[in-house]
Design a protein around this motif. Structure first.
Motif, mmCIF file in Angstrom:
data_model
loop_
_atom_site.group_PDB
_atom_site.id
_atom_site.type_symbol
_atom_site.label_atom_id
_atom_site.label_comp_id
_atom_site.label_asym_id
_atom_site.label_seq_id
_atom_site.Cartn_x
_atom_site.Cartn_y
_atom_site.Cartn_z
ATOM 1 N N ILE A 80 0.844 -1.205 0.000
ATOM 2 C CA ILE A 80 0.000 0.000 0.000
ATOM 3 C C ILE A 80 0.872 1.245 0.000
ATOM 4 O O ILE A 80 1.853 1.327 0.729
ATOM 5 N N ASN A 81 0.492 2.199 -0.826
ATOM 6 C CA ASN A 81 1.195 3.479 -0.911
ATOM 7 C C ASN A 81 0.160 4.595 -0.774
ATOM 8 O O ASN A 81 -0.959 4.467 -1.277
ATOM 9 N N VAL A 82 0.530 5.673 -0.097
ATOM 10 C CA VAL A 82 -0.404 6.764 0.188
ATOM 11 C C VAL A 82 0.166 8.093 -0.272
ATOM 12 O O VAL A 82 1.357 8.374 -0.058
ATOM 13 N N GLU A 83 -0.698 8.905 -0.915
ATOM 14 C CA GLU A 83 -0.381 10.292 -1.267
ATOM 15 C C GLU A 83 0.940 10.461 -2.002
ATOM 16 O O GLU A 83 1.871 11.055 -1.489
ATOM 17 N N LYS A 84 0.984 9.955 -3.192
ATOM 18 C CA LYS A 84 2.174 10.124 -4.030
ATOM 19 C C LYS A 84 1.817 10.944 -5.257
ATOM 20 O O LYS A 84 0.667 10.969 -5.684
ATOM 21 N N GLN A 85 2.820 11.593 -5.823
ATOM 22 C CA GLN A 85 2.589 12.419 -7.010
ATOM 23 C C GLN A 85 2.473 11.559 -8.256
ATOM 24 O O GLN A 85 3.077 10.498 -8.365
ATOM 25 N N LEU A 86 1.704 12.089 -9.186
ATOM 26 C CA LEU A 86 1.464 11.434 -10.457
ATOM 27 C C LEU A 86 1.477 12.516 -11.517
ATOM 28 O O LEU A 86 0.856 13.566 -11.343
ATOM 29 N N TYR B 117 -2.365 10.996 -6.034
ATOM 30 C CA TYR B 117 -3.384 9.993 -5.758
ATOM 31 C C TYR B 117 -3.435 9.766 -4.256
ATOM 32 O O TYR B 117 -2.468 10.006 -3.542
ATOM 33 N N ASP B 118 -4.576 9.295 -3.774
ATOM 34 C CA ASP B 118 -4.752 9.079 -2.336
ATOM 35 C C ASP B 118 -4.121 7.766 -1.883
ATOM 36 O O ASP B 118 -3.253 7.754 -1.024
ATOM 37 N N ILE B 119 -4.581 6.654 -2.452
ATOM 38 C CA ILE B 119 -4.088 5.337 -2.033
ATOM 39 C C ILE B 119 -3.941 4.459 -3.273
ATOM 40 O O ILE B 119 -4.814 4.461 -4.145
ATOM 41 N N VAL B 120 -2.846 3.733 -3.326
ATOM 42 C CA VAL B 120 -2.645 2.727 -4.362
ATOM 43 C C VAL B 120 -2.248 1.428 -3.670
ATOM 44 O O VAL B 120 -1.446 1.428 -2.744
ATOM 45 N N VAL B 121 -2.831 0.333 -4.147
ATOM 46 C CA VAL B 121 -2.442 -1.001 -3.695
ATOM 47 C C VAL B 121 -1.756 -1.669 -4.884
ATOM 48 O O VAL B 121 -2.315 -1.726 -5.981
ATOM 49 N N TYR B 122 -0.553 -2.158 -4.640
ATOM 50 C CA TYR B 122 0.240 -2.806 -5.680
ATOM 51 C C TYR B 122 0.073 -4.315 -5.644
ATOM 52 O O TYR B 122 -0.227 -4.893 -4.603
ATOM 53 N N LYS B 123 0.320 -4.922 -6.782
ATOM 54 C CA LYS B 123 0.485 -6.375 -6.843
ATOM 55 C C LYS B 123 1.919 -6.667 -6.403
ATOM 56 O O LYS B 123 2.781 -5.782 -6.475
ATOM 57 N N PRO B 124 2.214 -7.884 -5.982
ATOM 58 C CA PRO B 124 3.599 -8.204 -5.592
ATOM 59 C C PRO B 124 4.620 -7.946 -6.709
ATOM 60 O O PRO B 124 5.770 -7.655 -6.427
ATOM 61 N N ILE C 139 0.030 -1.936 -10.510
ATOM 62 C CA ILE C 139 -0.999 -1.351 -9.649
ATOM 63 C C ILE C 139 -2.272 -2.191 -9.729
ATOM 64 O O ILE C 139 -2.759 -2.501 -10.815
ATOM 65 N N TYR C 140 -2.788 -2.553 -8.572
ATOM 66 C CA TYR C 140 -3.980 -3.393 -8.470
ATOM 67 C C TYR C 140 -5.233 -2.553 -8.190
ATOM 68 O O TYR C 140 -6.258 -2.736 -8.833
ATOM 69 N N ILE C 141 -5.145 -1.634 -7.222
ATOM 70 C CA ILE C 141 -6.297 -0.815 -6.819
ATOM 71 C C ILE C 141 -5.852 0.641 -6.677
ATOM 72 O O ILE C 141 -4.796 0.911 -6.111
ATOM 73 N N ILE C 142 -6.675 1.548 -7.169
ATOM 74 C CA ILE C 142 -6.507 2.984 -6.887
ATOM 75 C C ILE C 142 -7.706 3.406 -6.057
ATOM 76 O O ILE C 142 -8.846 3.050 -6.382
ATOM 77 N N VAL C 143 -7.452 4.186 -5.005
ATOM 78 C CA VAL C 143 -8.528 4.690 -4.151
ATOM 79 C C VAL C 143 -8.500 6.209 -4.162
ATOM 80 O O VAL C 143 -7.438 6.814 -3.955
ATOM 81 N N GLU C 144 -9.651 6.801 -4.385
ATOM 82 C CA GLU C 144 -9.811 8.249 -4.290
ATOM 83 C C GLU C 144 -10.653 8.534 -3.054
ATOM 84 O O GLU C 144 -11.769 8.021 -2.924
ATOM 85 N N CYS C 145 -10.103 9.316 -2.130
ATOM 86 C CA CYS C 145 -10.791 9.657 -0.892
ATOM 87 C C CYS C 145 -11.234 11.116 -0.923
ATOM 88 O O CYS C 145 -10.467 11.990 -1.330
ATOM 89 N N LYS C 146 -12.439 11.353 -0.456
ATOM 90 C CA LYS C 146 -12.986 12.697 -0.332
ATOM 91 C C LYS C 146 -13.429 12.895 1.109
ATOM 92 O O LYS C 146 -13.684 11.933 1.835
ATOM 93 N N ALA C 147 -13.540 14.141 1.522
ATOM 94 C CA ALA C 147 -14.072 14.445 2.849
ATOM 95 C C ALA C 147 -15.539 14.014 2.904
ATOM 96 O O ALA C 147 -16.224 14.004 1.872
ATOM 97 N N PRO C 148 -16.030 13.674 4.104
ATOM 98 C CA PRO C 148 -17.419 13.210 4.223
ATOM 99 C C PRO C 148 -18.458 14.185 3.671
ATOM 100 O O PRO C 148 -19.490 13.757 3.164
ATOM 101 N N LYS C 149 -18.188 15.466 3.735
ATOM 102 C CA LYS C 149 -19.189 16.435 3.251
ATOM 103 C C LYS C 149 -19.199 16.548 1.717
ATOM 104 O O LYS C 149 -20.106 17.134 1.145
ATOM 105 N N ILE C 150 -18.206 15.955 1.059
ATOM 106 C CA ILE C 150 -18.122 15.998 -0.402
ATOM 107 C C ILE C 150 -18.953 14.857 -0.983
ATOM 108 O O ILE C 150 -18.698 13.686 -0.687
ATOM 109 N N LYS C 151 -19.920 15.189 -1.792
ATOM 110 C CA LYS C 151 -20.768 14.183 -2.424
ATOM 111 C C LYS C 151 -19.982 13.515 -3.560
ATOM 112 O O LYS C 151 -19.278 14.179 -4.306
ATOM 113 N N ILE C 152 -20.120 12.200 -3.659
ATOM 114 C CA ILE C 152 -19.473 11.458 -4.741
ATOM 115 C C ILE C 152 -20.313 11.663 -6.007
ATOM 116 O O ILE C 152 -21.503 11.339 -6.022
ATOM 117 N N THR C 153 -19.692 12.204 -7.038
ATOM 118 C CA THR C 153 -20.400 12.516 -8.278
ATOM 119 C C THR C 153 -19.674 11.893 -9.464
ATOM 120 O O THR C 153 -18.604 11.285 -9.312
#
Length: 151
Positions: A58-64, A73-80, A84-98
């Motif tokens: 798992i890697n967090v907050e790296k430049q792209l 990016y917020d979170i990336v999960v790598y394969k061994p 890259i296996y998963i990319i995660v985009e995180c928003k604050a709770p008050k931000i609606k996902i659109t």
């Protein structure tokens, strides 16, 4: 901080100059606690504790670099193997996902080529897998549990 739609996790906090920081075990340092960071910390714990992904993948907050623009990016999960296996985009709770949120992560993914995408504001979570042949993403009920044999 606001209660999120994740299991309860324990975090280490410290206060300095009337500001609260939480320890990020991936970055191995205290991070100023913002609503988006609160979601990011919970998402990392969800990936580790509920889905079984090793911290080392798992890697967090790296430049792209996207064209001439630098994004983060917020979170990336790598394969061994380092893909890259998963990319995660995180928003604050008050931000609606659109649709704009999905467009943002899709732009990142054009370069990163992840198998799965996750978008969360801590309250609502969306998961999808990529179908590169049809150039679309398919929504899922859950992100897969870590299984090295699937990678």
């Amino acid at each position: 901080m606001q209660k999120l739609n994740f299991p309860e996790y324990s975090f280490r906090f410290k206060n300095s100059e009337n500001k609260t920081a939480a320890f990020d075990e991936i970055r191995k340092k205290f991070i100023l606690l913002t609503p988006e960071e609160w979601v990011r910390l919970h998402t990392v714990q969800y990936l580790i504790q509920q889905k079984g992904y090793p911290k080392t993948l798992i890697n967090v907050e790296k430049q792209l670099k996207l064209g001439k623009m630098i994004k983060r990016y917020d979170i990336v999960v790598y394969k061994p193997n380092g893909e890259i296996y998963i990319i995660v985009e995180c928003k604050a709770p008050k931000i609606k996902i659109t649709q704009d949120t999905f467009d943002q992560i899709a732009r990142y993914n054009m370069q990163l080529k992840a198998d799965f995408l996750m978008v969360t504001n801590g309250l609502d979570h969306y998961y999808c897998n990529m179908d590169y042949n049809k150039e679309q993403y398919n929504f899922l009920a859950e992100i897969p549990i870590y299984n090295m044999n699937d990678l």
